[in-house]
Each structure stands twice: as C-alpha cells, then as structure tokens.
Motif scaffolding. Structure first.
Motif, PDB file in Angstrom:
ATOM      1  N   VAL A 182      64.561 -68.533  -5.553  1.00  0.00           N
ATOM      2  CA  VAL A 182      63.387 -68.062  -6.279  1.00  0.00           C
ATOM      3  C   VAL A 182      62.589 -67.108  -5.405  1.00  0.00           C
ATOM      4  CG1 VAL A 182      61.269 -68.762  -7.472  1.00  0.00           C
ATOM      5  CG2 VAL A 182      63.224 -70.332  -7.386  1.00  0.00           C
ATOM      6  N   ASN A 183      62.184 -65.970  -5.959  1.00  0.00           N
ATOM      7  CA  ASN A 183      61.189 -65.158  -5.251  1.00  0.00           C
ATOM      8  C   ASN A 183      60.075 -64.773  -6.201  1.00  0.00           C
ATOM      9  OD1 ASN A 183      62.360 -63.041  -6.682  1.00  0.00           O
ATOM     10  ND2 ASN A 183      62.317 -61.638  -4.964  1.00  0.00           N
ATOM     11  N   PHE A 184      59.015 -64.221  -5.640  1.00  0.00           N
ATOM     12  CA  PHE A 184      57.816 -63.914  -6.413  1.00  0.00           C
ATOM     13  C   PHE A 184      57.573 -62.408  -6.350  1.00  0.00           C
ATOM     14  CE2 PHE A 184      57.598 -68.045  -4.411  1.00  0.00           C
ATOM     15  CZ  PHE A 184      57.468 -68.864  -5.510  1.00  0.00           C
ATOM     16  N   ILE A 185      57.418 -61.800  -7.502  1.00  0.00           N
ATOM     17  CA  ILE A 185      57.323 -60.337  -7.549  1.00  0.00           C
ATOM     18  C   ILE A 185      56.263 -59.903  -8.556  1.00  0.00           C
ATOM     19  CG2 ILE A 185      59.748 -59.861  -6.964  1.00  0.00           C
ATOM     20  CD1 ILE A 185      59.212 -59.355 -10.456  1.00  0.00           C
ATOM     21  N   TYR A 186      55.930 -58.648  -8.569  1.00  0.00           N
ATOM     22  CA  TYR A 186      55.265 -58.053  -9.733  1.00  0.00           C
ATOM     23  C   TYR A 186      55.646 -56.591  -9.820  1.00  0.00           C
ATOM     24  CZ  TYR A 186      51.409 -56.601  -6.547  1.00  0.00           C
ATOM     25  OH  TYR A 186      50.651 -56.081  -5.536  1.00  0.00           O
ATOM     26  N   THR A 187      55.800 -56.110 -11.035  1.00  0.00           N
ATOM     27  CA  THR A 187      56.431 -54.803 -11.200  1.00  0.00           C
ATOM     28  C   THR A 187      55.508 -53.661 -10.768  1.00  0.00           C
ATOM     29  OG1 THR A 187      55.708 -54.622 -13.495  1.00  0.00           O
ATOM     30  CG2 THR A 187      57.859 -55.601 -13.116  1.00  0.00           C
ATOM     31  N   HIS A 188      54.185 -53.903 -10.694  1.00  0.00           N
ATOM     32  CA  HIS A 188      53.281 -52.851 -10.231  1.00  0.00           C
ATOM     33  C   HIS A 188      53.119 -52.878  -8.722  1.00  0.00           C
ATOM     34  CE1 HIS A 188      52.298 -52.894 -14.482  1.00  0.00           C
ATOM     35  NE2 HIS A 188      51.677 -51.744 -14.327  1.00  0.00           N
ATOM     36  N   PRO A 238      52.985 -52.086  -5.113  1.00  0.00           N
ATOM     37  CA  PRO A 238      53.102 -50.760  -4.511  1.00  0.00           C
ATOM     38  C   PRO A 238      53.940 -50.756  -3.239  1.00  0.00           C
ATOM     39  CG  PRO A 238      50.986 -51.729  -3.950  1.00  0.00           C
ATOM     40  CD  PRO A 238      51.694 -52.727  -4.818  1.00  0.00           C
ATOM     41  N   ASP A 239      54.216 -51.900  -2.650  1.00  0.00           N
ATOM     42  CA  ASP A 239      54.882 -51.824  -1.344  1.00  0.00           C
ATOM     43  C   ASP A 239      56.177 -52.621  -1.254  1.00  0.00           C
ATOM     44  OD1 ASP A 239      53.485 -54.335  -1.117  1.00  0.00           O
ATOM     45  OD2 ASP A 239      51.733 -53.156  -0.495  1.00  0.00           O
ATOM     46  N   LEU A 240      56.080 -53.906  -0.932  1.00  0.00           N
ATOM     47  CA  LEU A 240      57.311 -54.590  -0.534  1.00  0.00           C
ATOM     48  C   LEU A 240      58.211 -55.124  -1.649  1.00  0.00           C
ATOM     49  CD1 LEU A 240      56.642 -56.533   2.781  1.00  0.00           C
ATOM     50  CD2 LEU A 240      58.317 -54.751   2.331  1.00  0.00           C
ATOM     51  N   PHE A 280      55.463 -41.289   3.397  1.00  0.00           N
ATOM     52  CA  PHE A 280      54.332 -41.441   2.469  1.00  0.00           C
ATOM     53  C   PHE A 280      54.661 -40.969   1.050  1.00  0.00           C
ATOM     54  CE2 PHE A 280      52.592 -40.108   6.674  1.00  0.00           C
ATOM     55  CZ  PHE A 280      52.042 -41.334   7.047  1.00  0.00           C
ATOM     56  N   PRO A 281      55.658 -41.562   0.395  1.00  0.00           N
ATOM     57  CA  PRO A 281      55.985 -41.095  -0.969  1.00  0.00           C
ATOM     58  C   PRO A 281      54.783 -41.229  -1.908  1.00  0.00           C
ATOM     59  CG  PRO A 281      57.077 -43.194  -0.489  1.00  0.00           C
ATOM     60  CD  PRO A 281      56.480 -42.711   0.790  1.00  0.00           C
ATOM     61  N   MET A 335      60.232 -45.267  -4.983  1.00  0.00           N
ATOM     62  CA  MET A 335      60.455 -45.529  -3.574  1.00  0.00           C
ATOM     63  C   MET A 335      59.132 -45.983  -2.937  1.00  0.00           C
ATOM     64  SD  MET A 335      62.257 -43.884  -0.658  1.00  0.00           S
ATOM     65  CE  MET A 335      61.593 -43.525   0.962  1.00  0.00           C
ATOM     66  N   PRO A 336      59.137 -47.138  -2.266  1.00  0.00           N
ATOM     67  CA  PRO A 336      57.881 -47.645  -1.685  1.00  0.00           C
ATOM     68  C   PRO A 336      57.611 -47.049  -0.307  1.00  0.00           C
ATOM     69  CG  PRO A 336      59.656 -49.235  -1.374  1.00  0.00           C
ATOM     70  CD  PRO A 336      60.268 -48.052  -2.075  1.00  0.00           C
ATOM     71  N   PRO A 337      56.338 -46.922   0.075  1.00  0.00           N
ATOM     72  CA  PRO A 337      56.041 -46.554   1.462  1.00  0.00           C
ATOM     73  C   PRO A 337      56.420 -47.740   2.347  1.00  0.00           C
ATOM     74  CG  PRO A 337      54.008 -46.963   0.225  1.00  0.00           C
ATOM     75  CD  PRO A 337      55.136 -47.176  -0.724  1.00  0.00           C
ATOM     76  N   LEU A 338      57.149 -47.485   3.426  1.00  0.00           N
ATOM     77  CA  LEU A 338      57.696 -48.595   4.217  1.00  0.00           C
ATOM     78  C   LEU A 338      57.060 -48.724   5.587  1.00  0.00           C
ATOM     79  CD1 LEU A 338      61.343 -47.941   3.090  1.00  0.00           C
ATOM     80  CD2 LEU A 338      60.005 -49.964   2.522  1.00  0.00           C
TER      81      LEU A 338
END
Ligand code: HEC
Length: 302
Positions: A65-71, A73-75, A258-259, A282-285
């Motif tokens: 199980v992992n926890f996410i949200y579609t908005h 901005p990063d990880l 910095f995408p 693509m997220p800023p990493l």
C-alpha cells in the motif's frame, strides 16, 4: 556466498518484525491485524468498482500500500513510477499473489476518473487499484495503515507491506533499493524460498548499484529510469534518446532542475510537452546543477 544471502534474508525478516513491533503494534494492542482492526468501509477504485475495504481488499491477502494524490507536485509521480517498476519485476504475481493499493490522501479532488488518468499514465495493471471514497472513510483507512498526515504537504512516501493471513506487517520506502523492497514483498509469502530467487535478485542489486564509475548513471537509474528509457520507447515520459540533439544544453539543464518554473512562465517547448503527456508531469527532483550536468552527459553517451 549463498549462506551470506540466506543470513541477510534472515536478518531482514528480523528487521521487518522489529519495524512491525515499533510501528503497528501500539495501535493494535487489543486486537489482531485481522477482522476488526482494518475498517471494513466502502472504497471505490479507478474503474468505479466498489469494495468493502477489509473483506474485499485486505482479508487473506498479501498487499503493498502507498499513499498518493494526483495533484502532488513533487514526489508522488516518482514513487508511483517506482511502484510501476515493482509491478514489472513481480510479473504475474501481481493480481494473483500480491495486490497493490495506492490510496489517495486527497479524496475530495481524486475522483475515480482522476485516478484512472493517473493509473494509466503509469501503466497500472489489474492487480493495482487506486482507491478513493468518502473523505472520512479514507482518513480512517489511511490512519489504520499508519498514515498520520494532517495535510497534503505532510504526507510521506513510505509503503506498507503486509500479509493479513500471517499478521506480518512492515514499512519500507520506495526511494530505497527496489530489489530489497521486492524481496520484502516476496518474503511475505511464508512458502517463498529465497534461494531460488536470489540469483535474479542479486543481479538486480548489482545492476542498481554498479555505476561502473560513470557519473550520472546511478542517479539516472534511481531518479529518471522509473519514467524514462534512453532508446526503447516512451514510458511514463518520453524516450530520451537523442534529446541532447533536439534541445539546447541550457534548456535541458533548466528543465531537468526546474520543470515547474518553465511551466509557470509558459515556455513554448515545455507547454508542447505537457500537451503531449497529459497524464503526468515531470516533477522537480531537487537536483543540483552538477547533478544535472552529469545526467545530461550520461544521456548524451547513447
Ligand atoms: C514521474 C515520472 C518522471 C520522472 C521521475 C522523470 N521524468 Fe522527465 N518527464 C516526465 C514526463 C511525463 C515528461 C513529459 C511531460 C512534461 O513533464 O511536460 C518528461 C519530460 C522530460 C524531458 C523532456 C524530453 C523532451 O523530449 O524534450 C527531459 C529531458 C526529461 N524529462 C528528463 C528527465 C530526467 C533527466 C529525469 C531524472 C533526473 C527525469 N526526467 C525524471 C516524467 C518523468
């Protein structure tokens, strides 16, 4: 050699049990992890299927199980892409012996349709459900799995791995070594014999760590390869073969670092990419300029 591997697995089992004791047991003091511990409340997946959380999704199963949200901005896009790599390495065990659940921490915005778009961008197969529901319900479920975040920025990128039948539960991180996460998942099955799989797993470990002294290679494997191939076609994001010829070095450096900034100022090439890959950005990493330079040099070698 083999003894060492067996010992390592043994140690891992102990480590897993210790994590279990530390993290989940306090919450479970007067009950087992079975019926009655996990809420048996209604949830809905990315295809609109409805389930009773405990009876249909947890009971008798090995789950990740992992926890996410579609908005996010990063990880989350990166961790979801790494879940997708795990999906790949588990092959047909997924949906049969092991089930993946990505539960939203933002049920107000994450409708099944939003989750569907997200799931498709990461090539989620049948054994991988993206779950949402009534906000109070989702909060209770996430709480039962150890997610205590009060707001979205607090939400963590860990995964919970468990086998409801044996009552063994553990936490791990998707940002660590994926081969070891895979072994933890396989190890949830008491019938699993590490010996038959160690060669393959050892290969994976070696591949992940062996950068052969090439700068940028290990970083690419961990942070970029979950979403990008270099030759071999589009994955979550575009194939990066030849990208150093298509784009200027300045553009690439800024985009890799910095995408989000380039989207904000509506850089035309960035906007065109966004239209072409609408499911996920693509997220800023958090890369430093020297990391970006190493990675671009590495991509250029192909
Ligand atoms: C979570 C998935 C994900 C991760 C991780 C990721 N990318 Fe991306 N990348 C994308 C997506 C999706 C796009 C295209 C859509 C967009 O963001 O506009 C993209 C676009 C790009 C582009 C532009 C390609 C082109 O054709 O112009 C480059 C270059 C790139 N990524 C490099 C990297 C590098 C280098 C890393 C690792 C440091 C990385 N990406 C990590 C998803 C990802």
């Amino acid at each position: 050699m083999e003894t060492a591997i067996v010992m390592r697995n043994f140690k891992r089992v102990i480590a897993v049990s210790l994590i279990l004791l530390k993290s989940l047991l306090p919450a479970l003091s007067d009950n087992s992890h079975g019926a009655g511990y996990f809420p048996n409340l209604p949830v809905i997946d990315q295809d609109g299927n409805r389930y009773a959380f405990y009876d249909d999704l947890i009971k008798g199963k090995i789950v990740v199980v992992n926890f996410i949200y579609t908005h996010c901005p990063d990880l989350c896009p990166l961790t979801t892409a790494r879940m997708s790599q795990l999906q790949q390495s588990l092959g047909d065990k997924l949906g049969k012996d092991v089930f993946f659940y990505s539960i939203t921490v933002d049920p107000e915005r994450d409708t099944p349709a939003e989750l569907k778009k997200f799931a498709e961008a990461f090539g989620a197969k049948t054994g991988w459900r993206f779950l949402t529901g009534d906000p109070e319900t989702i909060k209770k479920i996430n709480h039962s799995l150890g997610d205590r975040s009060r707001n979205l920025s607090e939400h963590r990128n860990e995964i919970v791995i468990g086998n409801e039948s044996t009552g063994v539960w553990a936490r791990n991180s998707l940002m660590g070594d994926l081969a070891s996460v895979e072994m933890d998942i396989r190890g949830m099955d008491p019938a699993w014999r590490p010996k038959s799989d160690t060669t393959a797993n050892q290969d994976l470990v070696d591949k992940a760590y062996d950068s052969g002294g090439v700068p940028g290679k290990a970083m690419f494997a961990k942070l970029c390869a979950p979403c990008h191939a270099i030759g071999g076609g589009d994955r979550v994001g575009p194939d990066l073969a030849g990208v150093t010829k298509r784009r200027s070095r300045e553009w690439l450096t800024e985009f890799i670092m910095f995408p989000d900034r380039m989207r904000q100022r509506k850089d035309p090439q960035t906007m065109a990419l966004q239209d072409k890959y609408p499911g996920v950005l693509m997220p800023p990493l958090g890369l430093r300029p020297e990391d970006a330079a190493d990675i671009i040099d590495y991509i250029e070698r192909f």
